[in-house]
Design a protein around this motif. Sequence first.
Motif, PDB file in Angstrom:
ATOM      1  N   SER A   1      21.008  20.398  31.753  1.00  0.00           N
ATOM      2  CA  SER A   1      20.881  21.861  31.861  1.00  0.00           C
ATOM      3  C   SER A   1      19.765  22.452  31.005  1.00  0.00           C
ATOM      4  O   SER A   1      19.369  23.592  31.225  1.00  0.00           O
ATOM      5  CB  SER A   1      22.211  22.518  31.479  1.00  0.00           C
ATOM      6  OG  SER A   1      22.526  22.223  30.121  1.00  0.00           O
TER       7      SER A   1
ATOM      8  N   GLN B   1      10.099  21.053  34.529  1.00  0.00           N
ATOM      9  CA  GLN B   1      10.309  19.879  33.683  1.00  0.00           C
ATOM     10  C   GLN B   1      11.209  18.863  34.396  1.00  0.00           C
ATOM     11  O   GLN B   1      10.922  17.665  34.392  1.00  0.00           O
ATOM     12  CB  GLN B   1      10.946  20.288  32.349  1.00  0.00           C
ATOM     13  CG  GLN B   1      10.034  21.074  31.446  1.00  0.00           C
ATOM     14  CD  GLN B   1      10.774  21.723  30.294  1.00  0.00           C
ATOM     15  OE1 GLN B   1      11.961  22.045  30.380  1.00  0.00           O
ATOM     16  NE2 GLN B   1      10.059  21.911  29.185  1.00  0.00           N
TER      17      GLN B   1
ATOM     18  N   TRP C   1      16.577  21.583  30.835  1.00  0.00           N
ATOM     19  CA  TRP C   1      15.219  21.524  31.384  1.00  0.00           C
ATOM     20  C   TRP C   1      14.934  22.726  32.272  1.00  0.00           C
ATOM     21  O   TRP C   1      15.821  23.223  32.954  1.00  0.00           O
ATOM     22  CB  TRP C   1      15.029  20.263  32.233  1.00  0.00           C
ATOM     23  CG  TRP C   1      15.264  18.975  31.545  1.00  0.00           C
ATOM     24  CD1 TRP C   1      16.191  18.033  31.886  1.00  0.00           C
ATOM     25  CD2 TRP C   1      14.577  18.455  30.401  1.00  0.00           C
ATOM     26  NE1 TRP C   1      16.116  16.972  31.026  1.00  0.00           N
ATOM     27  CE2 TRP C   1      15.141  17.190  30.105  1.00  0.00           C
ATOM     28  CE3 TRP C   1      13.550  18.924  29.602  1.00  0.00           C
ATOM     29  CZ2 TRP C   1      14.700  16.407  29.038  1.00  0.00           C
ATOM     30  CZ3 TRP C   1      13.113  18.142  28.537  1.00  0.00           C
ATOM     31  CH2 TRP C   1      13.678  16.909  28.272  1.00  0.00           C
ATOM     32  N   THR C   2      13.668  23.134  32.308  1.00  0.00           N
ATOM     33  CA  THR C   2      13.248  24.112  33.306  1.00  0.00           C
ATOM     34  C   THR C   2      13.144  23.377  34.643  1.00  0.00           C
ATOM     35  O   THR C   2      13.081  22.137  34.672  1.00  0.00           O
ATOM     36  CB  THR C   2      11.870  24.716  32.959  1.00  0.00           C
ATOM     37  OG1 THR C   2      10.875  23.682  33.061  1.00  0.00           O
ATOM     38  CG2 THR C   2      11.852  25.349  31.569  1.00  0.00           C
ATOM     39  N   PRO C   3      13.099  24.101  35.748  1.00  0.00           N
ATOM     40  CA  PRO C   3      12.941  23.417  37.040  1.00  0.00           C
ATOM     41  C   PRO C   3      11.688  22.535  37.091  1.00  0.00           C
ATOM     42  O   PRO C   3      11.728  21.423  37.625  1.00  0.00           O
ATOM     43  CB  PRO C   3      12.861  24.564  38.047  1.00  0.00           C
ATOM     44  CG  PRO C   3      13.670  25.660  37.403  1.00  0.00           C
ATOM     45  CD  PRO C   3      13.359  25.534  35.922  1.00  0.00           C
TER      46      PRO C   3
END
Length: 77
Positions: free
Chosen positions: A44, A50, A46-48
Amino acid sequence: MDLSNHTFRSLFDQLGLPSTESEIQRFITEHRPLSDAVALADASFWTPGQAQFLREEIREDADWAEVVDQLNLALRA
């Protein structure tokens, strides 16, 4: 073929994260232990973008895959 020897520092730079030794250790400490039930790229925190990068590197056994695997292990220790 790129035979780069990537490090945690260069991976964190690639991910757009703070990359000093202490910042990397803090990130790992704050996010472990990552459950075995969660794939690294599905975590959860991470950015999309990443998550997509991590997923692609592992799936394609690409240039960054080895250091991504090392991060995966560090987050599960």
